[in-house]
Every structure is written in C-alpha cells, then in structure tokens.
Design an enzyme around this catalytic site. Structure first.
Site, PDB file in Angstrom:
ATOM      1  N   PHE A 414     -77.174  46.329  33.725  1.00 24.25           N
ATOM      2  CA  PHE A 414     -77.305  44.906  34.312  1.00 24.25           C
ATOM      3  C   PHE A 414     -78.436  44.370  33.819  1.00 24.25           C
ATOM      4  CE2 PHE A 414     -74.879  46.729  37.483  1.00 24.25           C
ATOM      5  CZ  PHE A 414     -73.683  46.959  37.216  1.00 24.25           C
ATOM      6  N   CYS A 415     -78.692  44.897  32.766  1.00 17.96           N
ATOM      7  CA  CYS A 415     -80.285  45.099  32.148  1.00 17.96           C
ATOM      8  C   CYS A 415     -81.069  44.658  33.676  1.00 17.96           C
ATOM      9  CB  CYS A 415     -80.622  43.518  31.326  1.00 17.96           C
ATOM     10  SG  CYS A 415     -79.587  43.705  29.322  1.00 17.96           S
ATOM     11  N   ASN A 416     -81.453  45.324  33.822  1.00 18.52           N
ATOM     12  CA  ASN A 416     -81.850  45.150  35.951  1.00 18.52           C
ATOM     13  C   ASN A 416     -82.918  46.088  36.393  1.00 18.52           C
ATOM     14  OD1 ASN A 416     -83.610  44.205  38.002  1.00 18.52           O
ATOM     15  ND2 ASN A 416     -82.404  42.596  38.734  1.00 18.52           N
TER      16      ASN A 416
END
Length: 825
Positions: A414-416
């Site tokens: 999740f781009c984290n």
C-alpha cells in the site's frame, strides 16, 4: 453460539449503535449506488465511491453554465473565478478554518501537494556556524512523503526517519520555545492516519513539534514546521485545524468524495507562507515580469502564486456538488466516522476471534490497538490469513478468491514500506533479497522464502453497509477456515467489554456555536428626529433592495442601521455552487419583489404567479446556532452568510428554473469597506452585501439629461424617466439644479444624517435590464457613454458618518432637504 449466528445484524447492533444516517441506508444505496448492487466494495482507502446524484447535478451545472478560463475577465471567466473561490472557502469551512488562517492551493492530487511543499520549502545546507535543515518523517508514512528525501539529499539536508513511539518517548518535559538565535527551518512529516493500518496518530504532535517539546524537534534548534499528511484521515473522519494548526496539509478529494479524481490541494498556514521560496513561475503566478530581463514580481495572493497555469476549474467546480451530496446523505464527517468505525470494529472483532476447527486463529491482525475508539483508529483493517497449520496464505490468493465472490479488497504494501516492514516483520535485508528474487512494489509475488511480502487491507466508506461486513466474513469462513468454524469467545467478550467502556459522545466539531442578541427595530418613536434644512436640494425617493440584485422596495421613511439603510442588501441569491447571482447573469431576479415588514419581523418574497412566502428578518436566539454557516464572495470580498432554509430555496429554484438558495449576511460577521486612495476616513465602514459602499445616490436632473440623449436617438424605443431611475438602482434619488453636479460633492447632510461621498459609480450592462420586465436593452449605457465621452459613471457612493455601536443611528424621510459640500478643488 456459532460463528454464523454471531455474524448477524442483531449482534452488530449489540456492540455498536451508531449505524447509518437517520434513514434506511439500503434505500440510499438503491437510489445513489445502483452500480455496486451485488458487489462488496472494500477498498475505500484507495478511493471511495461517488453517488449518482453528484454526477447528475454536476453535468446539469456544466451544461447550463458557460465556465471560461478564470484568468480572463469576461462574464464566463468571472463566473468560474467566483465559483472556484467559493469552493476554496467551502474546503476551509470543512476543516473548521478560515482564509485568514489558511490558503488552499489546488494540485493534481495529494502526491503533487507533498511534492510542491518539498520544492518550495527553504531547505538550508549546513555551514560552519549553523547546522543545516532536517527532513524528519515517520517510518509509517506513504511513499509520497518518504520520497521528499530524493529532493533534499541533493541539498545537503539531514534525513532522519523517526519511529512513531520515539516522538513522545524521547520528548522533553517542557517546550523549548522559539529559537531566537538559530533560524534554520526544519520539516517534520507524519500521517494523521496510517494508510496501512488505519492507526490515528495524535494530532497534538503538531503543536508539540512546533514548540520543540517532542522528538526530534527538542534535540535541534531552529524553526520547526509540520506537514500533516491528512489524505487517509479525512476520507472518513473530521479534521479540525483549530486543534492542530499544521503548517502544510496535503489532501486528495477522490478519497473523500470519489469524484472528481486527479484533484488535490495543499493547505498552507498563512503564518508559514512567508518562508516558502518558489523558483519556477508559470501562467497566472506573476504580478509582473520581463522576458528580456531577470525581473519577476510574484502574485500577492498565496494561491495564485503557487498554482502554475490554469487550475482544473471544471474539476474544482465539481467539488461543490461533491460537498452537497456528502452532507445531504450523511450530515457530515462526524457521522461518517461513527458509521464506518462501527463496521470496521465489528469486522475486526469477528475476524480476529475467528478460528479453525483445531483452535488456531484464522487471521494475523496488523493493528496497534484493539479498535476501541474512533479517535485512535480509522475504518481500515490490515491482516494476513493463516491456514490451519499456522502458515501465511498469500495475499494474491486471497484477492483472487475474493474477486470470484465480487468482493474487492486491496493487497500488497500500500505504498507504505515502513509500516509493512514493522507489522509483517520484514527486515531491510529481506526487502532487498525480495527484490533480487523478482518481487517489486505492486506485483502479485506474495510469498518469498516462506515469508509474506505484504498483506490484505479492507477499508470502509460512508456508503458501506452491514451486509458488506457479513458477506466478507462469511467469505473468509467458507473459503479459508478448516471446518468446523469456531470462535474464540473469551477474546470476543474482552473486545465487547472494551467497546462498552470506550464509547464516545458524538460531537459535531464543525458545528459553530454562537449567541446572537435579538435586534429590536421600532417603527415609531425613533430617538433621532429628522431635522430639515432650507435649501434647493431635496431627497425625493428612498429605495431599499433587501435581496441583492432583486426588485426595489420604496419607502417614505426608513431607519439608518450600522451598515446603511436597515436591511438593504442583507440577503442574496446564490446558485447551486454558492456563487452570487446578479442581474448580469439572471435578469429575472428583478421580478422578485421583496418587502420588509418591521412590525411582523418578516421579509416577504413576492413574484408574479408565485405564492408569497416569508423569512424572518431576525434570527431568534437559539435558532442561529443551528443555521448553516457558509462562505461567499461579493465584489472580491469574503462574506460569511447563513442559509435561509429549504422553503425559500425551493421557491427561488422554481421561479428561476435552476437550483438556488437564499442566504443572508451573518450578523456576527463584519465586512469592511475597501480603503480608497484618498485619506479621508469615514467613522463607519461596515458593509452589508452591497457592491462597494453603504449607499448609492443619483440626481434626477442627471437622469433627465440622459433621457433627452436617449430620446434623440431615432433607433431606440422610448424609455420613460421612472424606468431609467429604476435601472440605476439607487438608494437615494435627489432633486438638484444641474446634471452631474453631485460628482463635485465631497460631503452632504440629508435631514440630520451626515454622509461622505466615496466616489462615482461605474456602470455596466446591468443598467440595461428593464426592472419591470427583466428584458435587456443597450440603453441607457450607450447614451451615457456617448454623452460622457466614453465615461460610464452615474451616481455617487456614500458612507454615513455615524457610530457603529447602535442598531439604528437615525431615520431618513423622503422630502428631507440636503446640504452639500463641494470638493476643496
């Protein structure tokens, strides 16, 4: 009790009582979200869904109105500009702040807003005498925030990743205060809510960092600024900027509304704007520049300065419809927060208690707490499913199976990466080895060397319903649980008990509570009587225009209030986007004939073939606080207004054939007149919803002259003098000796009320509207221009010279004599 009995609406209602928005939510779905029938959409953290009425109203808006480039100055461009400005105000109102505190800079999305903040921040490299800037960020941050270091690394800026627990664990006992010696600017970035786990971080960190009490600000001198990534939080929760005055707040609107996409904003605190340094300048950002010389002066307005080129104005206009739909369906973000948290918490309780037949848990939950409060947890669940042997089931397999059941979830990191590593337990070395094994961000490689590379995320939106929870949980039980399905009842009871002890009281943080004293207006017995003076000049007519741009209401005697004639331009009509309507755009406004009845405290709205309706002149104590407060613009000025209700809105919409509302100036709001170049000061400068000054006065002799010029034009039909007077829409009509002699006056006294002349009134095509029919002609503007050699001024603006501290400062009567004073020149 078995799992399937627990997974019921009755069980849900036992643990959470704040479901829906006061009406049957299934009926709302049937009316607004028919396209998702048969689908369980659980990816609202990526983008939520838009209601169908939003798109219909938006399409109707742009098909009815001509929206031009806001950098031009024609009527279509002015409409765009005013609508865009109205949206800026609405955004600030949504976050409980004002243009005096924040500016809204539109961008293509949250990532673009973060990038803009990084590009214009005044980073400093270390010198012999002073340390350089620090770029500090939570490890639990979106890629778009971490990516700032790609810019700062080239400028000698220190990059410092911060684990969330370090902020308070390494804090000082008290604030360090402002550093008067070192002025090096530092930037601390953290998310208001983790997009990975839904954890809500304390908004108090903002002030703690700014005051240099919290780590890492407490360990370094200089000025500390805070970028609060609010994109995930504001999708389902309120954000009150009065409580956390972050310096920079990036947001994406599709996460809140679903539509429009490709539009975000950077909210910049005005107190921090002065430090920003912008190198590139695009169209619309310059006050002046030279192409042949290195000369450039930036635009004074902060939004203009940072919005390179033409903004995506049609998308911005769509936001008006997005706000309308959201509040109409839900009532506001506090309601959405309660509704979505309840669904997420119930899903968490059952999923985390779900077990295989051998007693092993079905899910590994990635959360910091136990979903015990919406103040600490958002409507996001993150987890991996586990088989009956304790092995992780790859997230790609879960996603593929969910799709077969028409259940849409999100998988991966999740781009984290920071949060993913922390929760899933992936070391830096493992991340690098996963890349060597062929795994990259966004692919479907979910297991490397027996270890997960990511997880499954489920997130709820304001239109999510209990059936979504139920179907998702049943899907997990049917497809991934070794039968028989069992439940850890001890854990479930502990979670239920935590729910009972941590319930919050619903408070609408955007509700503005005000106390307004009721004004008392007397028809008789005014303290100040009119004093007549002998002289040749006489006040022949007095007109008030209760609703801006609507018909005149002629009176013989009328009180003077703090803002001019009492109730003059106290109301105005706005379109569906909240933009003020005038006769230039809607000439039929003149057919509305308002009347003010002081004795009954009523404003009557009258028009041919329409039933007469009324709205109160004054808002009674106790009802003011519940009236919707909104922001509008009048002649470039921000005004705070109060909506007058659905009855008046429906009446106006039928008459004008488009969505309209009636709004009035908030009595608690003061609008000041713009300062003129001359230094003469009026005692009173507060304005109603007038264009430029408290009063407009015309001379009957000037009208008669223009009438003669018009009559001499053979190609124009006859327009009588009273018709011309009506077109000029003055408050005062006087009988004087010479045409246009009023242009030479500096002061005058009417009765016993002193006035200052504030300048001549420039005229536009609006004077071409026949006030009795609503039809448009080119006269009297053509004759006025011809007579005055291209000058199209007619009448003078006045301001009374009376104190502001009394509800009525006198009374004016037709027939009063006038004593003028000429300019010294």
């Amino acid at each position: 009790m078995d799992f399937y009995k627990l997974n019921s609406l009755e069980s849900f209602e036992e643990v959470w009582g704040r479901y829906g928005y006061g009406e049957n939510l299934e009926d709302v779905l049937e009316a607004e979200f028919t396209r998702i029938k048969g689908t369980v959409y659980l990816d609202h953290a990526a983008t939520t869904l838009y209601p169908e009425s939003l798109v219909r109203s938006y399409c109707l808006d742009i098909s009815r109105n001509v929206y031009g480039n806001p950098h031009s100055h024609n009527p279509s461009s002015r409409l765009t500009h005013e609508t865009v400005e109205r949206v800026r105000y609405r955004i600030l109102q949504h976050f409980n702040t004002t243009p005096e505190e924040y500016a809204v800079i539109f961008t293509s999305g949250c990532t673009a807003a973060i990038k803009l903040a990084a590009e214009v921040f005044p980073w400093r490299s270390q010198t012999e005498s002073e340390e350089g800037s620090h770029f500090c960020y939570f490890t639990d941050n979106h890629t778009s925030v971490v990516g700032i270091r790609g810019l700062t690394s080239n400028w000698g800026v220190v990059t410092l990743p911060v684990f969330p627990e370090e902020v308070e664990n390494r804090a000082k006992d008290k604030a360090q205060g402002e550093d008067t010696v070192c002025q090096t600017p530092h930037l601390f970035c953290y998310p208001a809510q983790s997009n990975f786990s839904g954890r809500k971080y304390p908004l108090s960190h903002v002030k703690g960092i700014q005051a240099r009490r919290l780590y890492p600000a407490c360990d370094h001198g200089g000025q500390w600024f805070v970028l609060l990534d609010a994109a995930s939080l504001v999708s389902c929760s309120p954000l009150n900027l009065q409580d956390c005055p972050a310096d920079f707040i990036p947001i994406s609107f599709y996460k809140i509304f679903g539509f429009p996409t490709g539009l975000g904003a950077l909210l910049v605190r005005n107190n921090a704007a002065g430090i920003l340094k912008k190198a590139y300048f695009g169209g619309g950002t310059a006050a002046a520049y030279l192409s042949g010389e290195d000369y450039y002066v930036q635009a004074a307005n902060l939004s203009d300065r940072f919005e390179d080129g033409t903004v995506s104005f049609l998308d911005i206009i769509a936001l008006n419809h997005s706000f309308e739909a959201l509040y109409r369906i839900t009532g506001g973000m506090q309601n959405i927060q309660q509704h979505t948290f309840g669904l997420a918490r119930y899903t968490y309780m059952l999923l985390s208690s779900l077990c295989h037949g051998n007693g092993r848990p079905v899910a590994q939950m990635y959360t910091q707490g136990q979903f015990d409060s919406p103040s600490t947890q958002g409507a996001i669940l993150n987890f991996n499913l586990i088989d009956s042997h304790g092995e992780i089931i790859g997230y790609s397999q879960v996603a593929r199976m969910a799709s077969l059941f028409n259940i849409y979830v999100r998988t991966g990191c999740f781009c984290n990466t920071g949060a993913c590593q922390s929760f899933v337990g992936i070391t830096n070395q493992q991340m690098k080895r996963n890349l060597q094994a062929g795994h990259v961000c966004g692919d479907t490689v979910d297991i490397v060397d027996g270890q997960p590379t990511g997880s499954v995320r489920v997130s709820f939106g304001y239109m999510s319903i209990f059936d979504d929870c139920q179907k998702f949980l049943n899907f997990v039980a049917e497809c991934f649980v070794k039968k028989p399905v069992t439940v850890d009842h001890a854990r479930l009871e502990r979670l239920k008990a935590a729910s009972a002890s941590n319930e919050e009281t619903t408070v609408n943080i955007n509700e503005v509570t005000r106390k307004v004293e009721e004004k008392k207006v007397l028809q008789k017995g005014f303290e100040h009587a009119c004093v007549s003076r002998e002289g040749p000049y006489t006040l022949t007519n007095i007109y008030i225009y209760p609703i801006k741009s609507c018909g005149a209401f002629e009176v013989h005697s009328w009180p003077v209030g703090p803002q001019g004639l009492l109730y003059d331009r106290g109301w105005m009509v706005v379109n569906g986007n909240g933009v003020c309507l005038s006769q230039k755009r809607e000439p039929r406004l003149c057919l509305i004939r308002p009347q003010v009845h002081l004795s009954s405290n009523e404003l009557l709205l009258q028009a041919s073939r329409m039933n007469t309706i009324s709205v109160p002149l004054e808002i009674r104590s106790g009802t003011h606080a519940s009236s919707p407060i909104c922001q509008s613009k009048v002649c470039g000025d921000r005004v705070e207004t109060i909506d007058c209700g659905d009855k008046a809105a429906a009446w106006l919409s039928v008459l004008l054939g488009q969505p309209c509302r009636l709004i009035r100036q908030n009595p608690d709001f003061t609008r000041h007149m713009k300062k003129k170049s001359d230094t003469r000061a009026a005692i009173s400068s507060s304005l109603s919803l007038v264009n430029e000054a408290q009063y407009l006065m015309i001379n009957r002799a000037s009208v008669e002259l223009i009438h003669k010029v018009m009559s001499s034009r053979q190609d124009d039909p006859e327009i009588d003098i009273e018709n011309i007077i009506g077109r000029f829409r003055a408050n005062f009509v006087i009988a004087g000796f010479e045409p246009f002699e009023e242009d030479m006056w500096s002061n005058l006294i009417i009765g016993n009320v002193p006035f200052m002349v504030r300048g001549q009134c420039g005229r536009c095509q609006m004077v071409g509207v026949d006030q009795s029919t609503g039809t448009k002609t080119k006269e009297p503007l053509i004759s006025l221009s011809a007579y005055r050699n291209g000058k199209v001024t007619f009448g003078v603006y006045l301001t009374h010279q009376l104190p502001d501290d009394s509800p009525t400062a006198g009374v004016l009567s037709a027939g009063s004599h006038i004593l003028p004073e000429l300019h010294a020149s």
